[in-house]
Structures are given as structure tokens and as C-alpha cells.
Motif scaffolding. Sequence first.
Motif, PDB file in Angstrom:
ATOM      1  N   ASP A 252     -79.667 -49.318  -7.023  1.00  0.00           N
ATOM      2  CA  ASP A 252     -80.810 -48.799  -6.269  1.00  0.00           C
ATOM      3  C   ASP A 252     -81.899 -49.851  -6.115  1.00  0.00           C
ATOM      4  OD1 ASP A 252     -79.646 -46.261  -6.035  1.00  0.00           O
ATOM      5  OD2 ASP A 252     -80.334 -45.725  -8.047  1.00  0.00           O
ATOM      6  N   GLY A 253     -82.619 -49.759  -5.009  1.00  0.00           N
ATOM      7  CA  GLY A 253     -83.743 -50.652  -4.749  1.00  0.00           C
ATOM      8  C   GLY A 253     -84.650 -50.043  -3.707  1.00  0.00           C
ATOM      9  N   HIS A 254     -85.548 -50.847  -3.162  1.00  0.00           N
ATOM     10  CA  HIS A 254     -86.476 -50.359  -2.144  1.00  0.00           C
ATOM     11  C   HIS A 254     -86.813 -51.482  -1.169  1.00  0.00           C
ATOM     12  CE1 HIS A 254     -88.992 -52.020  -5.364  1.00  0.00           C
ATOM     13  NE2 HIS A 254     -89.841 -52.344  -4.403  1.00  0.00           N
ATOM     14  N   VAL A 255     -87.157 -51.089   0.034  1.00  0.00           N
ATOM     15  CA  VAL A 255     -87.498 -52.057   1.082  1.00  0.00           C
ATOM     16  C   VAL A 255     -88.809 -52.754   0.724  1.00  0.00           C
ATOM     17  CG1 VAL A 255     -88.117 -52.347   3.516  1.00  0.00           C
ATOM     18  CG2 VAL A 255     -86.289 -50.762   2.857  1.00  0.00           C
ATOM     19  N   THR A 256     -88.812 -54.079   0.797  1.00  0.00           N
ATOM     20  CA  THR A 256     -90.008 -54.850   0.459  1.00  0.00           C
ATOM     21  C   THR A 256     -90.536 -55.688   1.624  1.00  0.00           C
ATOM     22  OG1 THR A 256     -88.530 -56.533  -0.475  1.00  0.00           O
ATOM     23  CG2 THR A 256     -89.548 -55.000  -2.010  1.00  0.00           C
ATOM     24  N   ALA A 257     -89.718 -55.910   2.652  1.00  0.00           N
ATOM     25  CA  ALA A 257     -90.199 -56.732   3.779  1.00  0.00           C
ATOM     26  C   ALA A 257     -89.419 -56.376   5.037  1.00  0.00           C
ATOM     27  CB  ALA A 257     -90.049 -58.218   3.478  1.00  0.00           C
ATOM     28  N   ILE A 258     -90.096 -56.481   6.171  1.00  0.00           N
ATOM     29  CA  ILE A 258     -89.495 -56.231   7.483  1.00  0.00           C
ATOM     30  C   ILE A 258     -89.753 -57.452   8.346  1.00  0.00           C
ATOM     31  CG2 ILE A 258     -89.489 -54.722   9.513  1.00  0.00           C
ATOM     32  CD1 ILE A 258     -90.592 -52.517   7.692  1.00  0.00           C
ATOM     33  N   GLY A 259     -88.761 -57.869   9.120  1.00  0.00           N
ATOM     34  CA  GLY A 259     -88.883 -59.058   9.955  1.00  0.00           C
ATOM     35  C   GLY A 259     -90.020 -58.961  10.950  1.00  0.00           C
ATOM     36  N   SER A 260     -90.515 -60.109  11.354  1.00  0.00           N
ATOM     37  CA  SER A 260     -91.664 -60.162  12.266  1.00  0.00           C
ATOM     38  C   SER A 260     -91.264 -60.059  13.730  1.00  0.00           C
ATOM     39  CB  SER A 260     -92.433 -61.473  12.052  1.00  0.00           C
ATOM     40  OG  SER A 260     -91.586 -62.585  12.288  1.00  0.00           O
ATOM     41  N   ARG A 261     -89.945 -60.065  14.029  1.00  0.00           N
ATOM     42  CA  ARG A 261     -89.509 -59.998  15.414  1.00  0.00           C
ATOM     43  C   ARG A 261     -88.122 -59.360  15.479  1.00  0.00           C
ATOM     44  NH1 ARG A 261     -86.025 -64.565  16.672  1.00  0.00           N
ATOM     45  NH2 ARG A 261     -86.612 -64.494  18.873  1.00  0.00           N
ATOM     46  N   VAL A 262     -87.800 -58.816  16.652  1.00  0.00           N
ATOM     47  CA  VAL A 262     -86.464 -58.307  16.940  1.00  0.00           C
ATOM     48  C   VAL A 262     -85.645 -59.438  17.540  1.00  0.00           C
ATOM     49  CG1 VAL A 262     -85.131 -56.680  18.328  1.00  0.00           C
ATOM     50  CG2 VAL A 262     -87.255 -55.941  17.247  1.00  0.00           C
ATOM     51  N   ASP A 263     -84.452 -59.639  17.012  1.00  0.00           N
ATOM     52  CA  ASP A 263     -83.593 -60.703  17.514  1.00  0.00           C
ATOM     53  C   ASP A 263     -83.242 -60.415  18.981  1.00  0.00           C
ATOM     54  OD1 ASP A 263     -81.458 -62.407  18.167  1.00  0.00           O
ATOM     55  OD2 ASP A 263     -80.803 -62.506  16.080  1.00  0.00           O
ATOM     56  N   PRO A 264     -83.608 -61.295  19.908  1.00  0.00           N
ATOM     57  CA  PRO A 264     -83.335 -61.024  21.334  1.00  0.00           C
ATOM     58  C   PRO A 264     -81.853 -61.036  21.668  1.00  0.00           C
ATOM     59  CG  PRO A 264     -84.218 -63.236  21.034  1.00  0.00           C
ATOM     60  CD  PRO A 264     -84.332 -62.563  19.710  1.00  0.00           C
ATOM     61  N   ALA A 265     -81.032 -61.645  20.830  1.00  0.00           N
ATOM     62  CA  ALA A 265     -79.593 -61.698  21.113  1.00  0.00           C
ATOM     63  C   ALA A 265     -78.890 -60.416  20.671  1.00  0.00           C
ATOM     64  CB  ALA A 265     -78.963 -62.906  20.426  1.00  0.00           C
ATOM     65  N   THR A 266     -79.239 -59.901  19.488  1.00  0.00           N
ATOM     66  CA  THR A 266     -78.566 -58.717  18.944  1.00  0.00           C
ATOM     67  C   THR A 266     -79.382 -57.438  19.066  1.00  0.00           C
ATOM     68  OG1 THR A 266     -79.468 -59.101  16.727  1.00  0.00           O
ATOM     69  CG2 THR A 266     -77.385 -60.182  17.275  1.00  0.00           C
ATOM     70  N   ARG A 267     -80.683 -57.563  19.343  1.00  0.00           N
ATOM     71  CA  ARG A 267     -81.610 -56.418  19.377  1.00  0.00           C
ATOM     72  C   ARG A 267     -81.677 -55.719  18.027  1.00  0.00           C
ATOM     73  NH1 ARG A 267     -84.349 -58.453  23.328  1.00  0.00           N
ATOM     74  NH2 ARG A 267     -83.072 -58.847  25.174  1.00  0.00           N
ATOM     75  N   ASN A 268     -81.499 -56.490  16.968  1.00  0.00           N
ATOM     76  CA  ASN A 268     -81.640 -55.980  15.599  1.00  0.00           C
ATOM     77  C   ASN A 268     -82.865 -56.594  14.953  1.00  0.00           C
ATOM     78  OD1 ASN A 268     -79.297 -54.486  15.810  1.00  0.00           O
ATOM     79  ND2 ASN A 268     -78.010 -56.049  14.868  1.00  0.00           N
ATOM     80  N   ILE A 269     -83.382 -55.915  13.937  1.00  0.00           N
ATOM     81  CA  ILE A 269     -84.513 -56.437  13.178  1.00  0.00           C
ATOM     82  C   ILE A 269     -84.075 -56.644  11.734  1.00  0.00           C
ATOM     83  CG2 ILE A 269     -85.429 -54.124  12.649  1.00  0.00           C
ATOM     84  CD1 ILE A 269     -88.252 -55.483  12.902  1.00  0.00           C
ATOM     85  N   ASP A 270     -84.485 -57.758  11.141  1.00  0.00           N
ATOM     86  CA  ASP A 270     -84.127 -58.074   9.766  1.00  0.00           C
ATOM     87  C   ASP A 270     -84.969 -57.266   8.794  1.00  0.00           C
ATOM     88  OD1 ASP A 270     -82.245 -59.946  10.570  1.00  0.00           O
ATOM     89  OD2 ASP A 270     -83.701 -61.585  10.597  1.00  0.00           O
ATOM     90  N   VAL A 271     -84.308 -56.767   7.763  1.00  0.00           N
ATOM     91  CA  VAL A 271     -84.968 -55.998   6.708  1.00  0.00           C
ATOM     92  C   VAL A 271     -84.541 -56.584   5.370  1.00  0.00           C
ATOM     93  CG1 VAL A 271     -85.341 -53.707   5.710  1.00  0.00           C
ATOM     94  CG2 VAL A 271     -84.931 -53.940   8.165  1.00  0.00           C
ATOM     95  N   GLN A 272     -85.488 -56.614   4.422  1.00  0.00           N
ATOM     96  CA  GLN A 272     -85.185 -57.136   3.085  1.00  0.00           C
ATOM     97  C   GLN A 272     -85.626 -56.126   2.035  1.00  0.00           C
ATOM     98  OE1 GLN A 272     -87.269 -60.698   1.120  1.00  0.00           O
ATOM     99  NE2 GLN A 272     -85.347 -61.592   1.860  1.00  0.00           N
ATOM    100  N   ALA A 273     -84.728 -55.870   1.098  1.00  0.00           N
ATOM    101  CA  ALA A 273     -85.019 -54.970  -0.023  1.00  0.00           C
ATOM    102  C   ALA A 273     -84.881 -55.750  -1.316  1.00  0.00           C
ATOM    103  CB  ALA A 273     -84.073 -53.774  -0.017  1.00  0.00           C
ATOM    104  N   THR A 274     -85.444 -55.210  -2.382  1.00  0.00           N
ATOM    105  CA  THR A 274     -85.365 -55.832  -3.703  1.00  0.00           C
ATOM    106  C   THR A 274     -84.620 -54.890  -4.637  1.00  0.00           C
ATOM    107  OG1 THR A 274     -87.465 -56.984  -3.350  1.00  0.00           O
ATOM    108  CG2 THR A 274     -86.679 -56.803  -5.613  1.00  0.00           C
ATOM    109  N   LEU A 275     -83.617 -55.445  -5.338  1.00  0.00           N
ATOM    110  CA  LEU A 275     -82.812 -54.668  -6.278  1.00  0.00           C
ATOM    111  C   LEU A 275     -83.030 -55.181  -7.690  1.00  0.00           C
ATOM    112  CD1 LEU A 275     -79.315 -54.566  -4.498  1.00  0.00           C
ATOM    113  CD2 LEU A 275     -81.171 -52.922  -4.304  1.00  0.00           C
ATOM    114  N   ALA A 276     -83.236 -54.267  -8.617  1.00  0.00           N
ATOM    115  CA  ALA A 276     -83.261 -54.650 -10.023  1.00  0.00           C
ATOM    116  C   ALA A 276     -81.826 -54.924 -10.481  1.00  0.00           C
ATOM    117  CB  ALA A 276     -83.889 -53.539 -10.865  1.00  0.00           C
ATOM    118  N   ASN A 277     -81.658 -55.969 -11.273  1.00  0.00           N
ATOM    119  CA  ASN A 277     -80.328 -56.361 -11.755  1.00  0.00           C
ATOM    120  C   ASN A 277     -80.405 -56.775 -13.220  1.00  0.00           C
ATOM    121  OD1 ASN A 277     -77.547 -56.992 -11.504  1.00  0.00           O
ATOM    122  ND2 ASN A 277     -78.016 -59.113 -11.022  1.00  0.00           N
TER     123      ASN A 277
END
Length: 377
Positions: free
Chosen positions: A250-275
Motif C-alpha cells: 500500500d501507498g499513496h499518491v505524492t506527485a502529479i506530472g506538470s503536463r499531459v504527454d502530447p504523444a500518448t495523452r497520458n499524465i505521469d503520476v508518482q506514489a510513495t510506498l513504504a518498504n
Amino acid sequence: MNLQRRCPDRAVARRVSMRKQVLAVVVILVVVFGGIFGGKYYADHRAAEAAAHRGFPPVTVSTAAAREASWLPEINVVGSLEAVEGTEITAQIAGNVTQIAFRSGARVRKGDPLVHLDDSNQLAQLHADQAKLRLTQATLARIRKLYAARAASQSDLQTAEADNATAQAAVEGDQATLKKLDITAPFSGIVGIREVSVGQYVSPGTPIVNLQRHDPLLLNFSLPQSNLSEVAPGLNVAFTVNAYAGKTFDGHVTAIGSRVDPATRNIDVQATLANPRELLRPGLYGNVRLSLGKPLRGVTVPNTAITYSTSGDSVYVVTSSADHALTAHERVVRVGDERDGSALVIAGLTAGETLVTAGQNKLRNGMPVVANNHVQP
């Protein structure tokens, strides 16, 4: 004349006789085939009447009750792990490896020595520059006294100060070079497999060992632009990987990309997991389950109870009559979501109703059933 009259009469008689014979054969065939087909029709009719009066035998099925529930909508994507701190340790200055101070796969702390390169030439240069520094310091002290006694010019003082500063810089440069020849861990973590040996000559940029910090880890994945309004820092994520089947991290979202990729129309998301047990490693990829949007309300049923069809999903609802006889009735439902072997039905069912979970392939609408839940699908 009499002979001629008798010949036509005989021919006519023969034709009449043949017609009678053919007619008799036709009548016999009609009677025979009529009896055969009539008898078969009568037998089939009697069998159908008997089946109609007899009815279908009860079918043995497994059942389960529908339960009220609320689910958060989820989206499943593929993600990969990255270390919060991770780098390839490389040589900054060329030289021969004279000492390796770590074991492959060992844990190291920040500042622990890893590799030492030959520093004999740099030490010699340091000693020479230190001697020059002592000389310039003595010279500067003498010039200052002379300048105070007005026996030396300001130009002499400035020259002595510059020589002293240059000598000091040379010593500091030698010390910085020597420090680079002692390669240490820039942060605490676990080293990988060493890539150099004692006596090996390394150039600037030569890989020595990989160093990674395993707790916590960053989980990188992408979402379609249509989910941009729903994703936000703090949302819970669950990460599964085939290396640990059945285990969820389990983890939680900690950052969202600043732009949508014009090639894929996806946005990058980053989460942090305890390990904390350091089971996971950077570079692993697996399935990411992210909860999005508002909760869906409905009833949960085992997904084996759903019969999927292009004309609409359906279930068999079991009802009980006054004499406790059970009957299965087919009903069209709307499935909102599925996960972990269950389905959330958002239309067509109410909590508490009993559904068939196994044996639907033998059922027709309105057929009697017998529930046997000792063996579940």
C-alpha cells in the motif's frame, strides 16, 4: 365380323383390370403409411402431454445471498518502482584500484569507504604544495612586519598575500583530489554487485557499483487524461507484483506530472510506498490499483453468479413458495464494477436476495431447484 368385335372388348377389359389393380395398391400404401405416421404422431403427442403434466425435475445448484456494499471506483494500470535515492557509483579521477572496502550486496552507511584509488602521486604533490604554503606564509609574515615599519611597499605586501593565497589554493586542490580518490557512499543504502577489481585501472566515469535505498520506494505510472480531474495527492494506491503473489503493498499518491504527454495523452503520476522489510526492489513492475471518484452503492455477489451476454448480464434469483419449493427466475442486472472475485450490481437486485452461483448452465427460467452449498464454485 364377330372376331373383330371381340378383340377390342378384350383390350378394354384388360385396361380396366390393370387400373383396378393399381388403385388397390395405392389404397394399400396409403393405409400402411398413414398408419405408420399416424402412430408416430400419436406417440409423440402422448409423450408431450405426459411431459407437460410431469414438469422438469429439480436442478441442484449452489447459492449465495446478495449483500449491500459501497465501493470506490478503481482503475488498474501498470507501474514500475524507482528508488528515492539511487545512483551508479563511478570514478571521478583516473587511477588504479588499490582497495575495495565493501562486499557485494552489503548495506552501507553514508560516508562509508567503498573503493580507494592509488594516491601516491597526489600525496607527493600535496607535500610539495604544503612546503610552498609554509614558505609563502613566512614570507607574508615578514613583509607585513616590514610594511608596518615602512620598510616594504604596498605592492610587496600585495604580492606576498597573492602568493600565499595561491599556495593555499594549491593545497586545497590537492586535498580535494585525494578525497576523490577515496570513493565513499553518498547516502545509506544497499550496494549491488561490484564491477571493478583490485589493480584495475579506471577512467573517469567507469562504473564501480550501484547503490540504492530501498525504503521508501517511488511508484511511477501513467493515467489517461480523462482521469486528470479525479487524481490528487493523497489518494490510496495498491501495488501487486508477481514476485509476491497474493501480497499487496500500500501507498499513496505524492506527485502529479506538470503536463499531459502530447504523444500518448497520458499524465505521469508518482506514489510513495513504504518498504520496511525491503522485499521490493527498484525496477520491479507490476499492477497498480488506484481508487478514484465517488463511492458506488449497490449489492455485492460472487462474480460466478453473473451470466454475461451481449444482450445483457443476468442472474438467477431463487424464490421460495408456500410449500418451501425453490424456483429459479432469470433476471437482467447491471454490473458496476468487479474485483477480487466479487461483482457490484448497481441495478436489478436488492440486498438479501438469494442467487444461483453454480449450475446456471442447466437452468431455464422458472425451473425448480435444490440448493446444495457444501460445494461452492
